[in-house]
Design an enzyme around this catalytic site. Structure first.
Site, PDB file in Angstrom:
ATOM      1  N   ASP A 173       0.803  -1.039  -0.104  1.00  0.00           N
ATOM      2  CA  ASP A 173       0.001  -0.055  -0.164  1.00  0.00           C
ATOM      3  C   ASP A 173       0.941   1.203  -0.170  1.00  0.00           C
ATOM      4  O   ASP A 173       2.130   1.180  -0.410  1.00  0.00           O
ATOM      5  CB  ASP A 173      -0.895  -0.081   1.135  1.00  0.00           C
ATOM      6  CG  ASP A 173      -2.171   0.604   0.944  1.00  0.00           C
ATOM      7  OD1 ASP A 173      -2.338   1.731   0.570  1.00  0.00           O
ATOM      8  OD2 ASP A 173      -3.382   0.107   1.374  1.00  0.00           O
ATOM      9  N   ASP A 287      -6.265   3.249  -6.853  1.00  0.00           N
ATOM     10  CA  ASP A 287      -7.106   3.560  -5.709  1.00  0.00           C
ATOM     11  C   ASP A 287      -7.582   4.993  -5.865  1.00  0.00           C
ATOM     12  O   ASP A 287      -6.992   5.880  -6.503  1.00  0.00           O
ATOM     13  CB  ASP A 287      -6.429   3.185  -4.647  1.00  0.00           C
ATOM     14  CG  ASP A 287      -7.520   2.875  -3.405  1.00  0.00           C
ATOM     15  OD1 ASP A 287      -8.447   2.920  -3.599  1.00  0.00           O
ATOM     16  OD2 ASP A 287      -6.855   2.846  -2.529  1.00  0.00           O
ATOM     17  N   GLU A 290     -12.104   7.667  -7.645  1.00  0.00           N
ATOM     18  CA  GLU A 290     -13.482   8.203  -7.849  1.00  0.00           C
ATOM     19  C   GLU A 290     -13.735   9.529  -8.625  1.00  0.00           C
ATOM     20  O   GLU A 290     -14.721   9.861  -9.234  1.00  0.00           O
ATOM     21  CB  GLU A 290     -14.360   8.260  -6.633  1.00  0.00           C
ATOM     22  CG  GLU A 290     -14.613   6.847  -6.027  1.00  0.00           C
ATOM     23  CD  GLU A 290     -13.179   6.113  -5.540  1.00  0.00           C
ATOM     24  OE1 GLU A 290     -13.233   4.862  -5.457  1.00  0.00           O
ATOM     25  OE2 GLU A 290     -12.566   6.904  -5.024  1.00  0.00           O
ATOM     26  N   ARG A 369     -10.492   0.755  -7.963  1.00  0.00           N
ATOM     27  CA  ARG A 369     -11.627   0.574  -7.196  1.00  0.00           C
ATOM     28  C   ARG A 369     -12.808   1.124  -7.829  1.00  0.00           C
ATOM     29  O   ARG A 369     -13.912   0.852  -7.601  1.00  0.00           O
ATOM     30  CB  ARG A 369     -11.141   1.502  -5.900  1.00  0.00           C
ATOM     31  CG  ARG A 369     -12.380   1.572  -4.793  1.00  0.00           C
ATOM     32  CD  ARG A 369     -11.908   2.059  -3.370  1.00  0.00           C
ATOM     33  NE  ARG A 369     -11.770   3.507  -3.524  1.00  0.00           N
ATOM     34  CZ  ARG A 369     -11.309   4.188  -2.591  1.00  0.00           C
ATOM     35  NH1 ARG A 369     -10.718   3.782  -1.391  1.00  0.00           N
ATOM     36  NH2 ARG A 369     -11.183   5.581  -2.763  1.00  0.00           N
ATOM     37  N   ASP A 385     -13.685  -1.007   0.813  1.00  0.00           N
ATOM     38  CA  ASP A 385     -13.104  -0.859   2.306  1.00  0.00           C
ATOM     39  C   ASP A 385     -14.019  -1.868   3.143  1.00  0.00           C
ATOM     40  O   ASP A 385     -14.742  -1.389   4.139  1.00  0.00           O
ATOM     41  CB  ASP A 385     -12.712   0.247   3.120  1.00  0.00           C
ATOM     42  CG  ASP A 385     -11.834   1.094   2.247  1.00  0.00           C
ATOM     43  OD1 ASP A 385     -10.882   0.270   1.469  1.00  0.00           O
ATOM     44  OD2 ASP A 385     -11.539   2.232   2.308  1.00  0.00           O
ATOM     45  N   HIS A 443      -6.280  -8.176   2.358  1.00  0.00           N
ATOM     46  CA  HIS A 443      -5.668  -6.970   2.560  1.00  0.00           C
ATOM     47  C   HIS A 443      -6.616  -6.373   3.776  1.00  0.00           C
ATOM     48  O   HIS A 443      -7.726  -6.244   4.186  1.00  0.00           O
ATOM     49  CB  HIS A 443      -6.171  -6.170   1.366  1.00  0.00           C
ATOM     50  CG  HIS A 443      -6.036  -4.701   1.222  1.00  0.00           C
ATOM     51  ND1 HIS A 443      -6.777  -3.681   1.017  1.00  0.00           N
ATOM     52  CD2 HIS A 443      -4.786  -4.148   1.554  1.00  0.00           C
ATOM     53  CE1 HIS A 443      -6.279  -2.413   1.029  1.00  0.00           C
ATOM     54  NE2 HIS A 443      -5.013  -2.699   1.544  1.00  0.00           N
TER      55      HIS A 443
END
Length: 706
Positions: A173, A287, A290, A369, A385, A443
């Site tokens: 990450d 990631d 959006e 994502r 998440d 994860h």
């Protein structure tokens, strides 16, 4: 479609269209935290991509304005509104639904089926068939936010393999990045990152790291080329006054690339290329796309205009379209962000996929994502998440099956949960279910208890190891399913209603699911459960573990399910190609194959295997692959290699198990020669043949004689 239920309304920033529905069995309209079949009792679903941990009544990371209705008698149809603006869908018990879009045009596709499989195939003819994943990406992936140094990361991979857990991909990450800036690595904590990646490669493993789109805008001049070069090349989104829009993400103030701009895609590829020349990653995890921002709109706020405050705002988390993201009036090359917001992740996935393909010259792996129709052509998706609890474990099945319907077969949820602390039992059950997510990644978030398989007690570890070995043994079958998804728009993880559309018990079932048409997975989803009520559609099903037959009229069976067990059944009439597992796919791909043959009542079965180098581009299109069919009937199994490249050259069939052999064989013959190593279990009618060494690239025949 019957649109007489309500008028068509067509105004600036408000488009409304209603229709009655043929039944109340509606699936789709993701991404939301819902069962597979939606609740039509005056519920509202908003399609607006948002960084939001999965929970009920919230717009989540992706938008898929597509639904499928299961009608009577196994018929189905679908509808797709190709529109990237914010959309609210009102579901009504009539049954009916109403689309409301805040802009764009009404570009509506109707898919007539006539059955669920055909609806999905027709939908994918519009949005594109999914990409073929690299073989290694079907192995086990391990990640955590909080592997703080390269040595800590190395240790994880070492401990996995020394405890005999199969694992293909180690991830990092944001820990690796210098001051959390992408395209850098921290010289103190990850100074030897390039060497670490080379070590993984020597061991047959792969490496992936996170890549957020937010580009730090406050590094001292001359110290951070991605931003300075981006400014020069004019690749960032602008605010309403024409200046670079600055939001706030992990590194602090950030600019956002405009992936609708060809120059930005080229700049992105150049950034990846420069980084790759130092750190040869195997894939990229995009990631926060959006896009997510920690300040509303921008650090300067947003103007007070009709894009930021439209006459109608769908029910979104935060109440405004710019909540948790950037200003709607932000300018992109193609249009305003108001019109393009839901496409941000898709355009980034396209840019990243194309960059990796050009740089690596092989099949790219991208995990995104944020999503929109068509993303399956470029990327895998995960469900964000999720929390470490039993309810999220159960809902993850519906989430994975939804993405299957959306043309994104390579999908999974974070195994054992990302947020909160898992328990040993929950983590074991999640690993067993996760072994059958098409994408298998564990994860975990920084503050939580560790959940790598090796941290648990011996009994839990044995159960996890067994689930991982089972998955690895099934990878040839799974890879073949992905080939059919890529070439024929078949689904990989499949709701039961896709395969049994006329069985009323299957129409809403989302606690069990299929791989392809032949493998039924029935996980334990309740705390403390040691047995399971499991539905078997009509026909004969064999327990994959031992071949025990179940003859079903379409009924529930009560089965033992102690902690070390996941119940998987093979449908009669199917042949499953498997391979001896190993600690990596690089190793397992060289191991002997074996076949699991599930005979129908008439003694027949069929299966197939697609095999290539596992990473080459367009191997199917250039005929650089092997395809073998297996046919069972009249007490024999015959293989038929139909297209042969060199990929299967040195590989052997080591054995087979035949379920449903009605009488004990006196002898077994392989390619005309008697075989000495075979056993027959009369109580469950299973023939097992071992110690074969038949070349997979040539036709073989195995016969048994009563």
């Amino acid at each position: 479609m019957n649109t007489t239920v309500a008028p068509l309304l067509f105004a600036d920033q408000y488009l409304q269209l209603s229709t009655t529905l043929a039944s109340s069995l509606v699936s789709g309209l993701g991404e939301h935290y819902t069962p597979l079949v939606l609740d039509l009792n005056w519920t509202s679903l908003t399609l607006w991509n948002r960084d939001m941990a999965p929970h009920a009544d919230a717009n989540l990371y992706g938008s898929h304005p597509f639904y499928m209705v299961q009608e009577e008698d196994g018929f189905a149809h679908g509808a797709f509104l190709l529109n990237s603006n914010a959309i609210e869908v009102m579901l009504q018990p009539t049954p009916a639904l109403t689309w409301v879009s805040t802009g764009g045009i009404l570009d509506l596709y109707i898919f007539l089926g006539p059955d669920p499989q055909s609806v999905i195939r027709q939908y994918l003819q519009v949005i594109g068939y999914p990409m073929m994943p690299p073989y290694w990406s079907l192995g086990f992936h391990l990640c955590r936010w909080g592997y703080a140094t390269s040595n800590a990361t190395r240790m994880v991979a070492q401990r996995m393999h020394s405890a005999n857990f199969p694992m293909d991909v180690q991830w990092n990450d944001l820990d690796y990045a210098d001051k959390r800036r992408v395209f850098t690595f921290d010289p103190m904590r990850f100074g030897d990152l390039p060497e670490m990646v080379q070590e993984f490669h020597k061991e047959g493993m792969k490496y992936i790291l996170i890549l957020d789109p937010g580009i730090s805008s406050t590094s001292p001049p001359g110290t951070y080329p991605p931003f300075e070069d981006g400014v020069k090349r004019d690749v960032f989104l602008k605010n309403a006054t024409g200046h670079i829009l600055i939001g706030k993400v992990w590194p602090g103030p950030t600019a956002f690339p405009d992936f609708t701009n060809p120059e930005a895609r080229q700049w992105w590829e150049d950034c990846i290329r420069i980084f790759y020349s130092k750190v040869p990653v195997d894939g990229l995890w995009i990631d926060m796309n959006e896009p997510s921002s920690f300040v509303q709109g921008s650090v300067e706020g947003c103007p007070d205009n009709e894009l930021e405050k439209p006459p109608y705002t769908p029910r979104v988390v935060g109440g405004q379209l710019n909540s948790g993201t950037i200003c709607m009036s932000a300018q992109q090359k193609l249009s305003s962000h108001y019109n393009l917001h839901n496409l941000y992740g898709l355009t980034e996935a396209y840019a990243t996929h194309s960059a990796l393909m050009n740089i690596q010259g092989r099949r790219p792996f991208v995990l995104s994502r944020s999503s929109f129709p068509g993303i399956g052509r470029f990327s895998a998706v995960w469900t964000g998440d999720v929390r470490s609890d039993w309810e999220q474990l159960r809902f993850s099945i519906a989430a994975v099956l939804q993405f299957s319907l959306f043309g994104v077969p390579l999908v999974g949820a974070d195994i054992c949960g990302f947020e909160g602390n898992t328990t040993e039992e929950l983590c074991v059950r999640w690993m067993q279910l996760g072994a059958f997510y098409p994408l298998m990644r564990n994860h975990n978030d920084k503050p939580n208890a560790p959940q790598e398989p090796y941290v648990f007690g011996q009994k839990a570890q044995a159960a996890m190891r067994s689930a991982l070995n089972l998955r690895y043994s099934l990878l040839p079958f799974l890879y073949t399913l992905f080939h059919h998804a890529h070439t024929s728009a078949d689904t990989v993880a499949r709701p039961l209603f896709m395969e049994f559309p006329t069985d009323p018990n299957c129409l809403t079932l989302d606690q069990q699911f299929l791989w392809g048409s032949s493998l039924l997975i029935s996980p334990v989803l309740e705390q403390g459960a040691v047995e399971l009520s499991m539905y078997l559609p009509a026909g004969t099903w064999y327990h994959l573990h031992n071949g025990q037959p179940f003859h079903s009229n379409g009924q529930y069976f009560q089965l033992p399910a102690p902690l070390e067990t996941i119940n998987v059944h093979v449908r009669a009439g199917h042949i499953i190609p498997q391979q001896e597992p190993a600690l990596t796919t690089a190793a397992s791909r060289g191991n002997p194959f074996f076949l699991t043959v599930a005979l129908s009542t008439s003694g027949r079965a069929w299966g197939d295997l697609f095999w290539d180098d596992g990473h080459g581009l367009r191997t199917f299109e250039t005929r650089n692959y092997c395809y073998v069919t297996f046919t069972a009937g009249q007490s024999q199994i015959v293989s038929d290699p139909l297209n042969l490249s060199g990929a299967l050259a040195s590989l052997l069939l080591g054995g087979l198990r035949v379920f449903g052999v009605s009488s004990p064989p006196l002898y077994v013959v392989a390619n005309g020669e008697k075989v000495s190593d075979f056993t027959y279990q009369a109580d469950i009618k299973v023939l097992t043949v071992t110690s074969l060494a038949l070349p997979m690239s040539k036709t073989f025949t195995v016969q048994w004689f009563p």
